[in-house]
Design a protein around this motif. Structure first.
Motif, PDB file in Angstrom:
ATOM      1  N   ARG A 164     -52.020 -34.782  12.313  1.00 52.10           N
ATOM      2  CA  ARG A 164     -51.958 -35.706  11.184  1.00 52.10           C
ATOM      3  C   ARG A 164     -51.646 -37.121  11.664  1.00 52.10           C
ATOM      4  NH1 ARG A 164     -53.460 -31.565   9.865  1.00 52.10           N
ATOM      5  NH2 ARG A 164     -55.317 -32.722  10.432  1.00 52.10           N
ATOM      6  N   PHE A 165     -50.842 -37.211  12.725  1.00 55.11           N
ATOM      7  CA  PHE A 165     -50.592 -38.529  13.308  1.00 55.11           C
ATOM      8  C   PHE A 165     -51.886 -39.107  13.862  1.00 55.11           C
ATOM      9  CE2 PHE A 165     -49.522 -41.357  16.797  1.00 55.11           C
ATOM     10  CZ  PHE A 165     -48.544 -42.159  16.241  1.00 55.11           C
ATOM     11  N   ILE A 166     -52.670 -38.280  14.543  1.00 55.76           N
ATOM     12  CA  ILE A 166     -53.964 -38.730  15.064  1.00 55.76           C
ATOM     13  C   ILE A 166     -54.874 -39.157  13.919  1.00 55.76           C
ATOM     14  CG2 ILE A 166     -56.045 -37.982  16.293  1.00 55.76           C
ATOM     15  CD1 ILE A 166     -54.202 -36.077  17.915  1.00 55.76           C
ATOM     16  N   ASP A 167     -54.864 -38.394  12.822  1.00 57.89           N
ATOM     17  CA  ASP A 167     -55.661 -38.766  11.661  1.00 57.89           C
ATOM     18  C   ASP A 167     -55.238 -40.128  11.122  1.00 57.89           C
ATOM     19  OD1 ASP A 167     -57.041 -36.409  11.814  1.00 57.89           O
ATOM     20  OD2 ASP A 167     -55.952 -35.414  10.201  1.00 57.89           O
ATOM     21  N   GLY A 168     -53.927 -40.356  11.045  1.00 59.69           N
ATOM     22  CA  GLY A 168     -53.444 -41.645  10.572  1.00 59.69           C
ATOM     23  C   GLY A 168     -53.875 -42.778  11.480  1.00 59.69           C
TER      24      GLY A 168
END
Length: 844
Positions: free
Chosen positions: A182-186
């Motif tokens: 999710r951090f990568i998505d952000g």
């Protein structure tokens, strides 16, 4: 004729959402430079007949990311093709005529389709990222099984075309894979392009675990996830000192490598071989080599060499090992400068025999990372390494130095900026506080990096409240992926029966007042990604928390006639001291109490702050203590300099009492409390219907309890007298209204539904307001539910509860593949088959 009537309704639903992209309503970090939103042009309709067309095969991977995003968000399983369709197209192509900057893209959304054209592969990826950010906007909602995307023409490019990214620690505190994704998505939505995975700590080439937190399979999964989204992924491990960030050395010396032991260099080679495979032939490797004075001095003494030669020989040796494996080495700068060349934090060893003397001997192919965490202390070092012939990138840290570092990077035209996310600066031993600090830290750092690496400093104002992107934030504290798909048979539960159980001075009304501005509204209902709720200022419930340690604003607490005496007790340890003031600016070597008369402390980053709630220390922050949030049921002790030891070693759970005493003698003065706990222990709400699922909008008053604490029970009571209970667990099913992230449990946070946050909407000093949605799947959907009862646990008196809305619904409408389902009830009925038999399908 039902089908034709339905089509007419669908056409009428295609209304223009003018001003959708205005900065005031479309609040996203690094807002595009050129946004042209027409009031008259038609909008694009995204649905299951849409197609992603890829003109250049090099863009196939990012097209797949877009496809998966659309499927997960809206349920449309649309194809990716290299054959151009006639209509309903999302097109990715290259255009160097209209796009003249590196990474420049044009995004055109119209009734004919969505076209993303880019200067290069990175530009197309940037355009796709912005499109996903647009589609993530909570104001967009499915109507008649279609998503209406407002028309716009956008042209944009980054000011910084090199490294724009984050250095992520992946060892100090294990974070489950889903949160890293999710951090990568952000980071994708913010159009960053570089991720350094700092994988040091406990690496052993002979074990199945890659480091202390992840297996090799875990790391391979994360690397491929990031690379598919267009990131340059750089492995990092400290191969000098900082043993907590490096391998388990064969023999160690002074918190790092023993250079006299050849087995350690064999180990480095084995690790680099593994990293080459795990990271899929990375172009770069970051070897750390910072803050290593004692290690270098100890090795120099053992090897009978100067510090300069000891350090440069090690650098060259490791660099040659990296080059032999096709990786360009990066290292930190601080051991290559003298104290006179840099102020405060980034300190090296004095020359001429110290390590700084090795600067001009560092091979030109090594990239130097200049880090600065104190508003300019290390920025003067950038020209030193440029003059030495090395490539340089900058590394800032949160709002302390990210804007200044970004400006220095652009001014000097160096390789880019990679912001640090050092989790080990948080010294709290509380296992609940640690993930909280990391999560907020990562959110803030992510948005700041995206904002300031995209613009020049002259193009933006360094105001923190303007750069917290709700898209990236909500992505990390996420709402369930499928909630934009249309629910069937939803029912709004009337909360008027709970209205009597409200306390005066509540916070719920402030939350609700913002909904009409920042959430999708239709027919008097508030929609959260497809699920409708009736959120009403008149009908909601709030159980207040107990309030202790409050200083009444009418009580003249800052009068010179009084002083405030604090006692902190933990077991046999007790400490008493007088504070230097209440709700005033903290000066050097002072300790201040901040009460709930203010929302935040507003303090600087260099200090220590303890949050006190219900008479207990619930969180202590060191060095990242700027702007702590003040609990409604407590206060904050904020210390600087010589006063820091008064609170820095008092652990979470310590009891804190405050007496107000007269200034000229020790007699306690009277202090009133302005909150009392609610008496009611349970409340019932009538439901009287059957349903598959029920969703409750709720929040706690303040995040003070350990993750895993059961606060409340939601009890479904059926007509036959049977019951079904579901406990609400703090950090898993609910979070706090005034914390940017209150989801402490990394293993289960992916199941928490975050319905709303005004984190980026209100001024940074203002009250943070957040609401979480808790979905309960009814285990007995065939039974009629008579009522739902809210039962308060004893522990919940410490934090309180606000319930704003309840909706029941049946399961979502599939994947929209039932092409004969013309009445949109997700079932193929007799009437549908009749229409299908008349061959009206071709006009659908």
């Amino acid at each position: 004729m039902r089908f034709l009537t339905m089509m007419a309704v669908n056409v009428l639903a295609v209304t223009n959402v003018f001003a959708f992209y205005e900065a005031s309503s479309w609040n996203i970090a690094a807002r595009p430079r050129q946004v042209n939103e027409s009031q008259t042009d038609a909008n694009y309709i995204l649905w299951h007949n849409s197609v992603i067309y890829v003109n250049d095969s090099n863009d196939t991977a990012i097209a797949g990311v877009l496809r998966d995003f659309i499927k997960n968000e809206f349920g449309f399983d649309i194809p990716v093709t290299n054959i151009r369709p006639n209509d309903n197209i999302i097109e990715l192509n290259r255009d160097r005529v209209n796009n003249t900057h590196q990474e420049e893209y044009r995004l055109n959304i119209s009734s004919n389709g969505i076209i993303i054209s880019g200067y290069d592969k990175a530009a197309v990826r940037n355009g796709v990222a912005l499109l996903m950010a647009i589609l993530s906007d909570q104001r967009l909602c499915l109507e008649s099984r279609r998503l209406i995307v407002p028309h716009v023409q956008i042209s944009d490019w980054p000011a910084m075309s090199g490294f724009r990214g984050m250095h992520i620690q992946m060892y100090s505190i294990p974070v489950e894979l889903d949160s890293i994704k999710r951090f990568i998505d952000g980071a994708t939505l913010l159009r960053l392009n570089t991720l350094i995975f700092d994988i040091g700590h406990n690496w052993q080439s002979t074990t199945s675990g890659a480091n202390g937190s992840y297996t090799r399979a875990n790391l391979i999964e994360l690397v491929q996830y990031a690379k598919t989204r267009g990131f340059t992924v750089i492995p990092s491990m400290n191969l000098l000192a900082h043993s907590e960030r490096g391998p388990i050395w064969h023999t160690a010396k002074a918190n790092g490598i023993d250079m006299s032991d050849s087995q350690n260099y064999i180990l480095i080679g084995q690790i680099l071989d593994e990293i080459k495979v795990i990271f899929d032939n990375p172009v770069y490797f970051h070897a750390g080599m910072d803050e290593a004075v004692e290690n270098i001095q100890s090795n120099a003494a053992t090897l009978a060499k100067t510090e300069k030669n000891t350090f440069i020989d090690h650098i060259i040796h490791v660099n040659n090992m990296c080059k032999a494996r096709g990786m360009q080495m990066m290292i930190w700068h601080d051991m290559l400068v003298t104290n006179a060349e840099v102020s405060e934090v980034a300190t090296g060893t004095p020359g001429p025999e110290g390590t700084a003397a090795a600067r001009n001997l560092v091979p030109d192919d090594i990239i130097i990372g200049v880090w600065d965490y104190n508003n300019g202390g290390g920025l003067t070092c950038i020209p030193l390494f440029m003059n030495a012939g090395n490539q340089v990138f900058g590394c800032g840290w949160l709002d302390v130095s990210v804007p200044q570092m970004a400006n220095a990077v652009l001014t000097n035209n160096i390789a880019g900026m990679i912001t640090g996310t050092w989790s080990d600066v948080f010294l709290s031993t509380d296992p609940i506080a640690q993930p909280f600090l990391n999560h907020e830290h990562y959110c803030r750092a992510l948005a700041l990096t995206g904002h300031y690496s995209w613009y020049t400093l002259s193009e933006t104002q360094p105001v923190r409240s303007e750069v917290f992107d709700p898209t990236a934030f909500s992505n990390m504290c996420r709402w369930e992926r499928t909630t934009r798909r249309i629910p069937r048979n939803f029912n709004i539960v009337d909360l008027s029966s709970m209205t009597a159980h409200r306390n005066s001075g509540d916070t719920a009304s402030g939350m609700i007042s913002e909904f009409s501005n920042f959430t999708y509204q239709k027919d008097g209902l508030t929609y959260f990604k497809g699920v409708p709720f009736k959120v009403d200022l008149n009908n909601y419930m709030e159980w207040q928390s107990q309030f202790n340690g409050s200083f009444n604003s009418q009580d003249h607490q800052n009068s010179s006639n009084y002083k405030h005496r604090v006692t902190i007790t933990n077991g046999a340890t007790s400490r008493t001291f007088d504070v230097d003031g209440i709700n005033i600016d903290r000066a050097d070597d002072q300790i201040i109490i901040y009460t709930n008369a203010r929302n935040r402390t507003g303090t600087g980053v260099w200090g220590c702050e303890s949050v006190v709630s219900n008479g207990k220390i619930v969180l202590t922050q060191y060095y990242n203590s700027a702007d702590s949030r003040v609990p409604r049921n407590g206060f904050v002790l904020s210390a600087h300099g010589t006063k820091m030891p008064l609170i820095s070693d008092m652990p979470v759970g310590s009891t804190v009492t405050v007496e107000r005493v007269y200034s000229d003698h020790s007699e306690p003065a009277f202090v009133t409390n302005n909150r009392t706990p609610a008496i009611t222990s349970s409340v019932s709400v009538p439901v009287n219907r059957k349903f598959d699922n029920i969703v409750l909008l709720h929040t706690t008053v303040y995040g003070i309890l350990p993750g895993g604490s059961d606060l409340f029970r939601y009890r479904l009571i059926y007509d036959d007298g049977s019951i079904f209970e579901k406990f609400v667990n703090f950090g898993k099913n609910i979070g706090a209204f005034n914390e940017p992230t209150s989801l402490y449990d990394p293993e289960t946070s992916k199941n928490v539904l975050m319905a709303y946050s005004n984190y980026s909407r209100s001024p940074f000093q203002g009250q943070i307001q957040q609401i979480y949605a808790f979905k309960i799947q009814n285990p007995y959907p065939a039974k009629n539910v008579q009522s739902i009862r809210f039962i308060r646990n004893i522990s919940s008196a410490a934090t309180g509860l606000i319930i704003l809305g309840i909706t029941t619904y049946d399961e979502f409408c599939g994947d929209y593949t039932l092409i004969s389902d013309f009445d949109e009830d997700c079932y193929v009925g007799i009437n549908d088959l009749s229409i299908f038999s008349q061959h009206w399908l071709t006009s659908y």
